[in-house]
Design an enzyme around this catalytic site. Sequence first.
Site, mmCIF file in Angstrom:
data_model
loop_
_atom_site.group_PDB
_atom_site.id
_atom_site.type_symbol
_atom_site.label_atom_id
_atom_site.label_comp_id
_atom_site.label_asym_id
_atom_site.label_seq_id
_atom_site.Cartn_x
_atom_site.Cartn_y
_atom_site.Cartn_z
ATOM 1 N N ALA A 67 -1.977 49.073 39.078
ATOM 2 C CA ALA A 67 -3.134 48.659 37.884
ATOM 3 C C ALA A 67 -2.694 48.913 36.465
ATOM 4 O O ALA A 67 -2.112 49.898 36.239
ATOM 5 C CB ALA A 67 -4.373 49.552 38.276
ATOM 6 N N GLY A 110 -1.110 50.090 42.319
ATOM 7 C CA GLY A 110 -1.486 48.809 42.972
ATOM 8 C C GLY A 110 -0.254 48.065 43.252
ATOM 9 O O GLY A 110 -0.659 46.891 44.245
ATOM 10 N N GLU A 113 0.577 48.606 46.850
ATOM 11 C CA GLU A 113 -0.697 48.008 47.542
ATOM 12 C C GLU A 113 -0.707 46.571 47.447
ATOM 13 O O GLU A 113 -0.779 46.001 48.724
ATOM 14 C CB GLU A 113 -1.962 48.509 46.960
ATOM 15 C CG GLU A 113 -2.179 50.036 47.225
ATOM 16 C CD GLU A 113 -3.443 50.241 46.314
ATOM 17 O OE1 GLU A 113 -3.533 50.162 45.075
ATOM 18 O OE2 GLU A 113 -4.424 51.082 46.820
ATOM 19 N N GLU A 133 -1.224 57.561 42.034
ATOM 20 C CA GLU A 133 -2.755 57.507 41.368
ATOM 21 C C GLU A 133 -3.231 58.927 41.259
ATOM 22 O O GLU A 133 -3.956 59.331 40.221
ATOM 23 C CB GLU A 133 -3.812 56.601 42.146
ATOM 24 C CG GLU A 133 -3.514 55.188 42.307
ATOM 25 C CD GLU A 133 -2.399 54.749 43.193
ATOM 26 O OE1 GLU A 133 -1.702 55.493 43.944
ATOM 27 O OE2 GLU A 133 -2.737 53.533 43.596
HETATM 28 N N1 DAK Z 1 -0.395 49.993 33.242
HETATM 29 C C1 DAK Z 1 -0.264 49.803 31.815
HETATM 30 N N2 DAK Z 1 1.125 49.771 31.186
HETATM 31 C C2 DAK Z 1 1.786 49.925 31.888
HETATM 32 C C3 DAK Z 1 2.097 50.334 33.199
HETATM 33 C C4 DAK Z 1 0.618 50.541 33.861
HETATM 34 N N3 DAK Z 1 0.387 50.783 35.183
HETATM 35 N N4 DAK Z 1 3.192 50.848 33.669
HETATM 36 C C5 DAK Z 1 4.019 50.616 32.564
HETATM 37 N N5 DAK Z 1 3.325 50.230 31.480
HETATM 38 C C6 DAK Z 1 3.906 49.828 30.251
HETATM 39 C C7 DAK Z 1 3.977 51.219 29.323
HETATM 40 O O1 DAK Z 1 2.984 51.720 28.814
HETATM 41 C C8 DAK Z 1 4.995 50.713 28.404
HETATM 42 O O2 DAK Z 1 4.385 49.901 27.321
HETATM 43 P P1 DAK Z 1 4.888 49.824 25.633
HETATM 44 O O3 DAK Z 1 4.701 51.598 25.608
HETATM 45 O O4 DAK Z 1 6.079 49.473 25.966
HETATM 46 O O5 DAK Z 1 3.785 49.077 24.941
HETATM 47 C C9 DAK Z 1 5.888 49.768 29.236
HETATM 48 O O6 DAK Z 1 5.119 49.216 30.367
HETATM 49 C C10 DAK Z 1 7.365 50.194 29.557
HETATM 50 O O7 DAK Z 1 6.968 51.447 30.415
HETATM 51 P P2 DAK Z 1 8.025 52.514 30.310
HETATM 52 O O8 DAK Z 1 8.478 52.818 29.150
HETATM 53 O O9 DAK Z 1 7.258 53.586 30.949
HETATM 54 O O10 DAK Z 1 9.083 51.977 31.372
HETATM 55 P P3 DAK Z 1 9.921 52.740 32.343
HETATM 56 O O11 DAK Z 1 10.862 51.840 32.908
HETATM 57 O O12 DAK Z 1 10.646 53.945 31.452
HETATM 58 O O13 DAK Z 1 9.081 53.313 33.535
HETATM 59 C C11 DAK Z 1 7.529 53.045 35.246
HETATM 60 C C12 DAK Z 1 8.556 52.390 34.239
HETATM 61 C C13 DAK Z 1 6.685 52.023 35.997
HETATM 62 C C14 DAK Z 1 8.289 54.042 36.247
HETATM 63 C C15 DAK Z 1 6.330 53.756 34.368
HETATM 64 O O14 DAK Z 1 5.902 52.913 33.317
HETATM 65 C C16 DAK Z 1 5.247 54.240 35.098
HETATM 66 O O15 DAK Z 1 5.375 55.604 35.521
HETATM 67 N N6 DAK Z 1 4.150 53.491 35.245
HETATM 68 C C17 DAK Z 1 2.874 53.958 35.623
HETATM 69 C C18 DAK Z 1 2.864 53.789 37.101
HETATM 70 C C19 DAK Z 1 1.470 54.264 37.691
HETATM 71 O O16 DAK Z 1 1.071 55.482 37.622
HETATM 72 N N7 DAK Z 1 1.071 53.361 38.366
HETATM 73 C C20 DAK Z 1 -0.432 53.628 39.095
HETATM 74 C C21 DAK Z 1 -1.518 53.106 38.121
HETATM 75 S S1 DAK Z 1 -3.102 53.292 38.943
HETATM 76 C C22 DAK Z 1 -8.426 49.316 42.440
HETATM 77 C C23 DAK Z 1 -7.445 48.929 42.940
HETATM 78 C C24 DAK Z 1 -6.227 49.297 42.608
HETATM 79 C C25 DAK Z 1 -6.075 50.434 41.646
HETATM 80 C C26 DAK Z 1 -7.280 51.001 41.323
HETATM 81 C C27 DAK Z 1 -8.304 50.450 41.699
HETATM 82 N N8 DAK Z 1 -9.834 48.735 42.863
HETATM 83 C C28 DAK Z 1 -9.790 47.642 43.406
HETATM 84 C C29 DAK Z 1 -10.951 49.512 42.678
HETATM 85 C C30 DAK Z 1 -4.808 50.895 41.395
HETATM 86 C C31 DAK Z 1 -4.456 51.971 40.487
HETATM 87 C C32 DAK Z 1 -3.362 51.985 39.895
HETATM 88 O O17 DAK Z 1 -2.313 51.501 40.420
#
Ligand code: DAK
Length: 259
Positions: A67, A110, A113, A133
């Site tokens: 997400a 997500g 998922e 998450e």
């Molecule tokens: N959201 C927004 N921006 C993101 C992002 C994300 N999930 N993942 C990466 N980015 C952005 C980074 O902020 C960065 O932006 P800038 O700084 O360049 O502006 C750019 O993408 C590149 O990211 P990195 O510099 O971190 O790139 P790396 O290759 O070093 O690392 C990475 C990639 C994917 C390992 C890392 O970015 C990372 O850990 N990202 C977050 C992963 C994460 O925590 N995912 C879970 C998110 S929570 C729902 C349904 C679904 C959900 C919730 C509710 N309902 C229907 C109620 C789901 C929730 C989630 O998924």
Amino acid sequence: MAEYEDIVVEGTAEHVLQITLDRPKARNALRTNLLRELAEALDAAAADEGVRAVVLTGGEKVFAAGADIGELAELDLKGVVEDTRPGYWQRIAQFPKPLIAAVNGYALGGGCELAMHADIIIAADNAQFGQPEINLGIIPGAGGTQRLIRTVGKSLAMKMVLAGEWIDARTALASGLVAEITPREATIERAHDLAGKIAAKSPMAVRQAKDVLLKAFDTDLTAGLRLERQAFTILAATEDRQEGLSAFMDKRKPEFKGR
Ligand code: DAK
């Protein structure tokens, strides 16, 4: 074909549609607009008789990083309650035709998922799957707790969701999360091979098979066997069944028309 901002939709081969998530700078984070476009594209593909299977990919580098965390951060309790995203996820889950995910690189939160919404996942050798998450103080919200535990079993699902640890393609294969691992440059092509193969079968048989297979998640064995029997019976009324059986007897390739 409709124009989209966050996805690219291409009819690449006969009866196969490719949908590519296209926010590479944000690692294909699933902002609301992307989910809305994906739901719309799948609804259109469901209604289009010319589409018999869909390949879903994030391209060659990353599937999806989950997400959009920036959007999540803006939601207060009221925002979460009134969120439109669950509706888009539901539409994606209800897509009735075969959906094959080609996963290169990260499929997190997500993104993992979303891959699990596909019927078959083909993983690149560099694929990584995770539900991180918990690191954000939340839990999976698009079926991650329910689909993961049914697919990979209790211990691995608990480890991924409670500790936020990712798994690599090999573990994903061993646990049944993915069907195959391919070299990273071949993942999308392999997904297309498979989609093309499925697209050449009887669309009605494929649809019934997908429907009944997915019911196995929701039913006990007796109810599931009854549903299988019903689906088997429905197909007895199709021209495609006649064609499939006759083609075998005639030692020729069947030509399924979807009737
Ligand atoms: N959201 C927004 N921006 C993101 C992002 C994300 N999930 N993942 C990466 N980015 C952005 C980074 O902020 C960065 O932006 P800038 O700084 O360049 O502006 C750019 O993408 C590149 O990211 P990195 O510099 O971190 O790139 P790396 O290759 O070093 O690392 C990475 C990639 C994917 C390992 C890392 O970015 C990372 O850990 N990202 C977050 C992963 C994460 O925590 N995912 C879970 C998110 S929570 C729902 C349904 C679904 C959900 C919730 C509710 N309902 C229907 C109620 C789901 C929730 C989630 O998924």
